[in-house]
Design a protein around this motif. Structure first.
Motif, PDB file in Angstrom:
ATOM      1  N   UNK A   1       0.843  -1.199   0.000  1.00 25.40           N
ATOM      2  CA  UNK A   1       0.000   0.000   0.000  1.00 25.40           C
ATOM      3  C   UNK A   1       0.880   1.252   0.000  1.00 25.40           C
ATOM      4  N   UNK A   2       1.890   1.250   0.856  1.00 20.14           N
ATOM      5  CA  UNK A   2       2.809   2.386   0.907  1.00 20.14           C
ATOM      6  C   UNK A   2       3.572   2.541  -0.401  1.00 20.14           C
ATOM      7  N   UNK A   3       3.909   1.429  -1.029  1.00 20.00           N
ATOM      8  CA  UNK A   3       4.637   1.460  -2.293  1.00 20.00           C
ATOM      9  C   UNK A   3       3.813   2.173  -3.368  1.00 20.00           C
ATOM     10  N   UNK A   4       2.517   1.951  -3.378  1.00 15.46           N
ATOM     11  CA  UNK A   4       1.648   2.591  -4.367  1.00 15.46           C
ATOM     12  C   UNK A   4       1.444   4.078  -4.092  1.00 15.46           C
ATOM     13  N   UNK A   5       1.600   4.485  -2.839  1.00 22.61           N
ATOM     14  CA  UNK A   5       1.365   5.878  -2.471  1.00 22.61           C
ATOM     15  C   UNK A   5       2.656   6.674  -2.258  1.00 22.61           C
ATOM     16  N   UNK A   6       3.793   6.031  -2.396  1.00 26.81           N
ATOM     17  CA  UNK A   6       5.070   6.709  -2.138  1.00 26.81           C
ATOM     18  C   UNK A   6       5.340   7.766  -3.200  1.00 26.81           C
ATOM     19  N   UNK A   7       5.589   8.980  -2.756  1.00 25.44           N
ATOM     20  CA  UNK A   7       5.896  10.073  -3.681  1.00 25.44           C
ATOM     21  C   UNK A   7       7.393  10.288  -3.804  1.00 25.44           C
ATOM     22  N   UNK A   8       8.133   9.814  -2.827  1.00 25.73           N
ATOM     23  CA  UNK A   8       9.582   9.998  -2.783  1.00 25.73           C
ATOM     24  C   UNK A   8      10.269   8.762  -3.368  1.00 25.73           C
ATOM     25  N   UNK A   9      11.176   8.973  -4.319  1.00 20.52           N
ATOM     26  CA  UNK A   9      11.841   7.862  -4.992  1.00 20.52           C
ATOM     27  C   UNK A   9      12.693   7.033  -4.033  1.00 20.52           C
ATOM     28  N   UNK A  10      13.363   7.681  -3.083  1.00 21.05           N
ATOM     29  CA  UNK A  10      14.214   6.919  -2.165  1.00 21.05           C
ATOM     30  C   UNK A  10      13.362   6.067  -1.222  1.00 21.05           C
ATOM     31  N   UNK A  11      12.231   6.577  -0.793  1.00 18.44           N
ATOM     32  CA  UNK A  11      11.311   5.800   0.048  1.00 18.44           C
ATOM     33  C   UNK A  11      10.743   4.619  -0.748  1.00 18.44           C
ATOM     34  N   UNK A  12      10.393   4.871  -1.990  1.00 20.61           N
ATOM     35  CA  UNK A  12       9.897   3.818  -2.868  1.00 20.61           C
ATOM     36  C   UNK A  12      10.943   2.702  -3.008  1.00 20.61           C
ATOM     37  N   UNK A  13      12.188   3.100  -3.200  1.00 16.63           N
ATOM     38  CA  UNK A  13      13.283   2.144  -3.367  1.00 16.63           C
ATOM     39  C   UNK A  13      13.443   1.280  -2.115  1.00 16.63           C
ATOM     40  N   UNK A  14      13.333   1.870  -0.950  1.00 15.86           N
ATOM     41  CA  UNK A  14      13.480   1.119   0.302  1.00 15.86           C
ATOM     42  C   UNK A  14      12.337   0.126   0.486  1.00 15.86           C
ATOM     43  N   UNK A  15      11.120   0.585   0.215  1.00 20.76           N
ATOM     44  CA  UNK A  15       9.964  -0.316   0.326  1.00 20.76           C
ATOM     45  C   UNK A  15      10.107  -1.494  -0.621  1.00 20.76           C
ATOM     46  N   UNK A  16      10.503  -1.190  -1.859  1.00 19.50           N
ATOM     47  CA  UNK A  16      10.669  -2.232  -2.861  1.00 19.50           C
ATOM     48  C   UNK A  16      11.762  -3.218  -2.449  1.00 19.50           C
ATOM     49  N   UNK A  17      12.817  -2.725  -1.861  1.00 22.84           N
ATOM     50  CA  UNK A  17      13.908  -3.598  -1.423  1.00 22.84           C
ATOM     51  C   UNK A  17      13.423  -4.606  -0.383  1.00 22.84           C
ATOM     52  N   UNK A  18      12.648  -4.149   0.576  1.00 26.89           N
ATOM     53  CA  UNK A  18      12.147  -5.051   1.613  1.00 26.89           C
ATOM     54  C   UNK A  18      11.208  -6.090   1.009  1.00 26.89           C
ATOM     55  N   UNK A  19      10.356  -5.659   0.103  1.00 27.98           N
ATOM     56  CA  UNK A  19       9.441  -6.609  -0.549  1.00 27.98           C
ATOM     57  C   UNK A  19      10.204  -7.642  -1.389  1.00 27.98           C
TER      58      UNK A  19
ATOM     59  N   UNK B   1      20.509 -10.213  -1.225  1.00 30.84           N
ATOM     60  CA  UNK B   1      20.853  -8.810  -1.023  1.00 30.84           C
ATOM     61  C   UNK B   1      21.589  -8.270  -2.246  1.00 30.84           C
ATOM     62  N   UNK B   2      22.481  -9.078  -2.812  1.00 32.08           N
ATOM     63  CA  UNK B   2      23.240  -8.644  -3.985  1.00 32.08           C
ATOM     64  C   UNK B   2      22.316  -8.405  -5.178  1.00 32.08           C
ATOM     65  N   UNK B   3      21.331  -9.262  -5.379  1.00 28.97           N
ATOM     66  CA  UNK B   3      20.387  -9.084  -6.491  1.00 28.97           C
ATOM     67  C   UNK B   3      19.549  -7.816  -6.314  1.00 28.97           C
ATOM     68  N   UNK B   4      19.072  -7.603  -5.091  1.00 23.78           N
ATOM     69  CA  UNK B   4      18.258  -6.414  -4.817  1.00 23.78           C
ATOM     70  C   UNK B   4      19.107  -5.154  -5.007  1.00 23.78           C
ATOM     71  N   UNK B   5      20.334  -5.173  -4.488  1.00 27.79           N
ATOM     72  CA  UNK B   5      21.221  -4.014  -4.615  1.00 27.79           C
ATOM     73  C   UNK B   5      21.500  -3.713  -6.086  1.00 27.79           C
ATOM     74  N   UNK B   6      21.748  -4.737  -6.877  1.00 26.38           N
ATOM     75  CA  UNK B   6      22.036  -4.539  -8.297  1.00 26.38           C
ATOM     76  C   UNK B   6      20.811  -4.001  -9.034  1.00 26.38           C
ATOM     77  N   UNK B   7      19.639  -4.529  -8.736  1.00 22.73           N
ATOM     78  CA  UNK B   7      18.441  -4.074  -9.448  1.00 22.73           C
ATOM     79  C   UNK B   7      18.055  -2.644  -9.085  1.00 22.73           C
ATOM     80  N   UNK B   8      18.354  -2.236  -7.847  1.00 19.83           N
ATOM     81  CA  UNK B   8      18.018  -0.879  -7.418  1.00 19.83           C
ATOM     82  C   UNK B   8      19.190   0.095  -7.558  1.00 19.83           C
ATOM     83  N   UNK B   9      20.320  -0.411  -8.009  1.00 22.54           N
ATOM     84  CA  UNK B   9      21.537   0.378  -8.209  1.00 22.54           C
ATOM     85  C   UNK B   9      21.983   1.096  -6.934  1.00 22.54           C
TER      86      UNK B   9
END
Length: 177
Positions: free
Chosen positions: A16-34, A42-50
């Protein structure tokens, strides 16, 4: 093996937060946890999110310590606490209400250096020039540097090649003054 394990309620809140996130860095953190919950490394997530792997670990630990999407938001610090106490502000304002010579200083106008000295003597706290200027600005004070204007040279006539023209210029200055 995943380092994050979410229950269905946490997963739903993060989505829900991911869909409402306006800040790119917050979006990136939410996506990483998911993504970590889905089983990515961790390496795959880090590479995909740069981002660095350390960043992903930091986000995972922050979420683990407080399993709430708000734990992943940016929290900007307020910086160093101000050294301006109410007593020091009152001391500064009292000083500005009078001339420095009334407080025992040799100057007739306050300068930043005199205010520094005054605050150190009376308040026991030494401030930098910039700190005092910022506080003066915050209090609504403005200041200008003095411009020195020298009087006309009374012996200018003797120093010029055209004494008559110089004499007329000196007379003009005397009348204007």
């Amino acid at each position: 093996m995943s380092i994050v394990h979410l229950n269905s309620s946490q997963r739903r809140k993060l989505r829900t937060q991911l869909h409402h996130a306006a800040d790119a860095s917050y979006y990136r953190r939410l996506l990483a946890i998911l993504e970590l919950d889905r089983g990515k490394t961790v390496a795959e997530v880090a590479a995909s999110l740069q981002v660095t792997r350390q960043s992903v670990y930091n986000w995972a630990h922050a979420f683990e310590a407080r399993p709430d999407p708000a734990a992943l938001q940016d929290r900007y610090g307020v910086g160093r606490p101000s050294a301006w106490t109410e007593d020091l502000q009152a001391l500064l304002l009292d000083a500005l209400r009078q001339r420095p010579d009334e407080s025992g200083y040799t100057g007739v106008n306050w300068t930043v250096a005199l205010l520094q000295e005054h605050l150190y003597r009376r308040g026991g706290c030494r401030f930098s020039d910039d700190t005092i200027r910022r506080e003066l600005d915050r209090l609504g004070y403005v200041w200008k540097r003095c411009r020195y204007v020298l009087p006309p040279d009374p012996e200018r006539e003797k120093k010029t090649g055209n004494p008559a023209a110089a004499a007329g210029l000196a007379a003009t200055h005397r009348q204007a003054g």
